[in-house]
Every structure is written in C-alpha cells, then in structure tokens.
Design a protein around this motif. Structure first.
Motif, PDB file in Angstrom:
ATOM      1  N   SER A 101       0.844  -1.186   0.000  1.00 52.80           N
ATOM      2  CA  SER A 101       0.000   0.000   0.000  1.00 52.80           C
ATOM      3  C   SER A 101       0.883   1.240   0.000  1.00 52.80           C
ATOM      4  O   SER A 101       1.935   1.267   0.643  1.00 52.80           O
ATOM      5  N   THR A 102       0.413   2.248  -0.704  1.00 54.48           N
ATOM      6  CA  THR A 102       1.123   3.527  -0.707  1.00 54.48           C
ATOM      7  C   THR A 102       0.545   4.495   0.321  1.00 54.48           C
ATOM      8  O   THR A 102       0.991   5.636   0.408  1.00 54.48           O
ATOM      9  N   ALA A 103      -0.427   4.029   1.098  1.00 55.91           N
ATOM     10  CA  ALA A 103      -1.058   4.889   2.110  1.00 55.91           C
ATOM     11  C   ALA A 103      -0.130   5.064   3.312  1.00 55.91           C
ATOM     12  O   ALA A 103       0.795   4.282   3.526  1.00 55.91           O
ATOM     13  N   ASN A 104      -0.396   6.066   4.092  1.00 55.98           N
ATOM     14  CA  ASN A 104       0.317   6.342   5.345  1.00 55.98           C
ATOM     15  C   ASN A 104       1.821   6.567   5.190  1.00 55.98           C
ATOM     16  O   ASN A 104       2.601   6.090   6.014  1.00 55.98           O
ATOM     17  N   PRO A 105       2.269   7.310   4.184  1.00 58.83           N
ATOM     18  CA  PRO A 105       3.717   7.486   4.038  1.00 58.83           C
ATOM     19  C   PRO A 105       4.342   8.235   5.221  1.00 58.83           C
ATOM     20  O   PRO A 105       5.504   8.034   5.537  1.00 58.83           O
ATOM     21  N   GLU A 106       3.550   9.058   5.899  1.00 56.83           N
ATOM     22  CA  GLU A 106       4.083   9.831   7.017  1.00 56.83           C
ATOM     23  C   GLU A 106       4.396   8.954   8.232  1.00 56.83           C
ATOM     24  O   GLU A 106       5.203   9.326   9.077  1.00 56.83           O
ATOM     25  N   ALA A 107       3.803   7.768   8.315  1.00 57.18           N
ATOM     26  CA  ALA A 107       4.053   6.888   9.462  1.00 57.18           C
ATOM     27  C   ALA A 107       5.523   6.466   9.522  1.00 57.18           C
ATOM     28  O   ALA A 107       6.099   6.348  10.601  1.00 57.18           O
ATOM     29  N   ALA A 108       6.133   6.254   8.370  1.00 55.77           N
ATOM     30  CA  ALA A 108       7.546   5.853   8.341  1.00 55.77           C
ATOM     31  C   ALA A 108       8.484   7.019   8.640  1.00 55.77           C
ATOM     32  O   ALA A 108       9.644   6.808   8.949  1.00 55.77           O
ATOM     33  N   LEU A 109       7.976   8.231   8.553  1.00 53.18           N
ATOM     34  CA  LEU A 109       8.811   9.418   8.764  1.00 53.18           C
ATOM     35  C   LEU A 109       8.557  10.086  10.111  1.00 53.18           C
ATOM     36  O   LEU A 109       8.983  11.213  10.331  1.00 53.18           O
ATOM     37  N   ARG A 114       8.061  10.145  19.542  1.00 50.02           N
ATOM     38  CA  ARG A 114       6.631  10.440  19.431  1.00 50.02           C
ATOM     39  C   ARG A 114       5.897   9.194  18.966  1.00 50.02           C
ATOM     40  O   ARG A 114       6.454   8.360  18.267  1.00 50.02           O
ATOM     41  N   VAL A 115       4.652   9.107  19.305  1.00 46.79           N
ATOM     42  CA  VAL A 115       3.819   8.012  18.829  1.00 46.79           C
ATOM     43  C   VAL A 115       3.427   8.318  17.378  1.00 46.79           C
ATOM     44  O   VAL A 115       2.938   9.409  17.088  1.00 46.79           O
ATOM     45  N   ALA A 116       3.670   7.370  16.518  1.00 49.36           N
ATOM     46  CA  ALA A 116       3.277   7.527  15.118  1.00 49.36           C
ATOM     47  C   ALA A 116       1.869   6.966  14.937  1.00 49.36           C
ATOM     48  O   ALA A 116       1.457   6.055  15.654  1.00 49.36           O
TER      49      ALA A 116
END
Length: 172
Positions: A101-109, A114-116
């Motif tokens: 999935s290409t969703a949630n790219p900000e989770a890896a960054l 902080r809690v992602a």
C-alpha cells in the motif's frame, strides 16, 4: 488490471500486475468457460524437456490504508484469481505473490520520541478489496494472454498466441 473500490465515501485504486508463465492449456478458462480443449491447434511444441513447467508472479498495489497483516490477506487472494483462469498451482510452479500500500507514508517518517499514527480500514470491511484482487488477477492474466504473440524458443520450443479471431468470435 485495476479496480476502484468505494469505501466510506472515498475511492481507492487496487492494481494487479502479473508475470504469467504458468498452467496447462487443457485447463484454460475464460469467464467461467473451460476453453482449453478448444485451443488444441496450433499445438505447443516442446523440444526440450524441462523440470519446471512455469511460474507466476503477482504484485498487488493499492492506495487504500491497510496494516501489514491485511496486505498479507490481500496477497493470499491472488491464487483465487489464478484459479479462475484454470491455473491449479502444479508441483513445479514457482509462485510469488506480494501486496503493498502507498497509504500512510508519514508513518515511516515519524519523529523520534513520538507516537506515530497510521490509518487503516477495519478487517470487517476488507471483502470488497478481496473481490478486487481476485477480479484484477483474472483480468491481468487474460490481458497478458491477449497481448502475447506466437513464440519460438530454444530447441524449437513453440507456444502459440491466443488466437485473436477466435477470442472475438467467442467473447466479442
């Protein structure tokens, strides 16, 4: 091949790419019709015996937000689409299926300390995406066969293309 799946007033795309070098012609099925026996001519010629008889690789891609275990579940639906075309997964078949999935790219960054957070579609709502995988795999395989041309390989091995006129006559 791809499908648009509607969920909660949003549209998601699910695409399937296949490398289809598998199956036995006698089992070939199109839209539920067992057509393999109708395609006996021109005959396949095998001048070189092979231990392996084929393989299929499928990649499922979506922009829908899913968790890793859900992506595994999507990948596990690929064989259902293969079966719709008459592929039974014989002994020597080398099969590789993956989904991402290409969703949630900000989770890896996410910043350290902080809690992602990541969005995901609940498991109870995944069935339309399963449908899209199965239908997409079937269509991707048929697309690959329609795009093929006759092929002659090493030692006179020959595999004929799916006859376009026969396809048009039988499936319009």
């Amino acid at each position: 091949a791809s499908r648009i799946v509607e969920w909660q007033d949003r549209s998601y795309t699910l695409g399937v790419f296949v490398q289809a070098n598998f199956g036995k012609r006698r089992n070939f099925t199109i839209r539920g019709r067992h057509v393999g026996p109708e395609l006996a001519e021109p005959a396949i010629r095998e001048g070189t015996p092979r231990a392996e008889k084929g393989s299929i690789i499928a990649a499922v891609a979506t922009d829908a937000p899913f968790l890793p275990h859900q992506m595994k579940r999507l990948a596990r639906r690929v064989p259902l689409g293969i079966a719709l075309t008459g592929g039974y997964g014989y002994h020597s078949s080398g099969d590789i299926f993956l989904a991402f999935s290409t969703a949630n790219p900000e989770a890896a960054l996410a910043a350290s300390g902080r809690v992602a957070r990541a969005e995901f579609i609940p498991d109870v709502d995944i069935d339309p995406f399963f449908d899209a995988v199965v239908q997409g795999v079937e269509e991707a395989i048929l697309n690959a066969l329609v795009a093929n041309e006759d092929m002659t390989g090493r030692d006179g091995n020959f595999v004929p293309a799916l006859p376009k006129a026969w396809l048009k006559d039988n499936f319009g």
